[in-house]
Design an enzyme around this catalytic site. Structure first.
Site, mmCIF file in Angstrom:
data_model
loop_
_atom_site.group_PDB
_atom_site.id
_atom_site.type_symbol
_atom_site.label_atom_id
_atom_site.label_comp_id
_atom_site.label_asym_id
_atom_site.label_seq_id
_atom_site.Cartn_x
_atom_site.Cartn_y
_atom_site.Cartn_z
ATOM 1 C CG HIS A 56 -1.984 0.999 1.232
ATOM 2 N ND1 HIS A 56 -3.188 0.797 1.867
ATOM 3 C CD2 HIS A 56 -2.068 2.249 0.693
ATOM 4 C CE1 HIS A 56 -3.958 1.869 1.715
ATOM 5 N NE2 HIS A 56 -3.282 2.767 1.003
ATOM 6 N NE ARG A 60 0.135 11.338 -2.985
ATOM 7 C CZ ARG A 60 -0.917 10.920 -2.308
ATOM 8 N NH1 ARG A 60 -1.841 10.173 -2.904
ATOM 9 N NH2 ARG A 60 -1.061 11.213 -1.018
ATOM 10 C CG ASP A 303 -2.323 4.826 3.614
ATOM 11 O OD1 ASP A 303 -2.242 5.128 2.398
ATOM 12 O OD2 ASP A 303 -3.243 5.220 4.347
#
EC number: 3.5.2.3
Length: 428
Positions: A56, A60, A303
């Site tokens: 995860h 971008r 994350d």
């Protein structure tokens, strides 16, 4: 390619051994090894792990290169001991077609600090209304096996069921961002005592737990795989534990920041602590640690969510949600799980390498440190303690909640298929 002899490392935290890398593979593991002309890495006292795998990560690119790029993100990954990362689909354009996932995959191949496996969107544009090209993304050069609308929840039960049915045909998995949107409208932090005292909109635990409960039942009904992203509450732990007891094919992840930080941090109003899902209570943190230790939670996933300075250095309500995490993840896991006695280094290898590679089908990663295996390895100085200084990050962004905090452990070397990407703490 040259030979590398790692001398005296504690493989998975066990007895000291030598590890010989020859080209792209581990050639030999044992005591008193030698190899003429080999580069020698003195590793006495350090722990050797299989290269870490992050299921995860937000890289971008394409679209938000001001936050991160595949190059800077993979450099950050190598600095943190990772040899493979799975890149989330919430890019601009969204990774909901074979063309976009292949673009991300090729960028990873070109930059090479770690392997990059794109995650495909579940729905077109992350809008939750129409299934994306799941089959085409799987059949593309990227070979996508994990699909997620992370950042948004697949809240329509019919769409979620169809996604689970579709990926079942090729052994894929749907990774759910569990957040019931109508229960979290205007939410700014965890709903509880602190949110009431600060006057910030509350994000109730049930908004996560209700979606997880629905999705494990859907997975059972369909006979498919579901993965729960960034699980954050004690109630969610109990639902996943119940589902596994029924034999439902569910896996779950926890982030490092949810293992360490609580909603008490929000009292500072520092937007660096604003994250999705929000930081929870001390009770939740304890439950998450125990669940990671007993295997109810399968993996640690970062994350990693980079943001430029202007998106975080503002008032709380306007700030973006997210924290960078690739370069500090292993240190936080050592602090919360190893140094507390909840996990040993073999357990860390399972939660941060073996299991995420297995869930995501990351070929060549999450393999034992043994002869004949790919030389994807991470060497860690577990005795090191130091303050986190984001100025030294390889990531393009600096939105870490750990600035100035002392954490244990430091990755000194990372090898990707026998090629050093990090040497003595410095990127090659």
């Amino acid at each position: 390619m040259s030979k590398i002899l790692i001398r005296g490392a504690k493989v998975l935290g066990g007895a000291p051994q030598d590890v010989l890398i020859d080209g792209e593979i581990v050639a030999e593991v044992g005591e008193g090894l030698s190899a003429e002309g080999a580069e020698v890495v003195e590793a006495a006292g350090k722990v050797l792990l299989p290269g870490l795998v992050d299921l995860h990560t937000h890289l971008r690119e394409p679209g938000r290169e001001d936050s991160e790029t595949v190059l800077t993100g993979t450099r950050a990954a190598a600095s943190g001991g990772y040899t493979a990362v799975f890149a989330m689909a919430n890019t601009f354009p969204v990774a909901d077609t074979a063309g976009v996932v292949e673009q991300v995959w090729r960028l990873g191949k070109e930059h090479g600090y770690c392997d990059v496996q794109p995650i495909g969107a579940v729905t077109v544009g992350l809008e939750g209304r129409k299934l994306a090209e799941l089959g085409a993304m799987h059949e593309s050069a990227a070979g996508v096996t994990v699909f997620s609308d992370d950042g948004k929840c697949v809240d329509d039960a019919v769409i979620m069921r169809r996604a689970l049915e579709y990926v079942k045909a090729f052994g894929g998995v749907v990774a759910q961002h569990a957040q019931e949107p109508r229960l979290t409208e205007g939410a700014q932090m965890n709903e509880g005592v602190v949110s009431a005292e600060l006057g910030l909109g509350g994000w109730p635990a049930v908004a996560e737990e209700s979606v997880i409960a629905r999705d494990v039942l859907l997975a059972e009904h369909v006979g498919s795989r579901v993965h729960i992203c960034h699980l954050s509450t004690a109630g969610s732990v109990e639902i996943v534990r119940w589902a596994k007891s029924r034999g439902i094919d569910v896996t779950a992840e926890v982030t490092p920041h949810h293992l360490l930080l609580t909603d008490e941090m929000v009292r500072t109003y520092n937007p660096v602590y604003k994250v999705n899902p929000p930081l929870r209570t001390e009770r939740d943190v304890r439950a998450l640690r125990e669940a990671l230790a007993d295997g109810t939670i399968d993996i640690v996933a970062t994350d990693h969510a980079p943001h430029p300075h202007e998106d975080k250095d503002c008032e709380w309500a306007a700030a973006a949600m997210g924290m960078v995490g690739l370069e500090t993840a292993l240190s936080v896991v050592q602090e919360t799980m190893v140094d507390t006695g909840l996990l040993d280094w073999t357990g860390v290898a399972d939660r941060m390498s073996f299991a995420p590679a297995r869930i995501g089908r990351a070929t060549g990663h999450g393999r034992p440190v043994s002869a004949g295996e790919p030389a994807n390895l991470t060497l860690v100085d577990t005795e090191y303690r130091g303050q986190v200084d984001p100025a030294g990050f390889a990531s393009r962004s600096r939105n870490t909640p750990y600035e100035g905090r002392e954490l244990p452990g430091r990755v000194t070397h990372t090898w990707l298929r026998g090629k050093a990407t990090l040497v003595d703490g410095k990127l090659t």
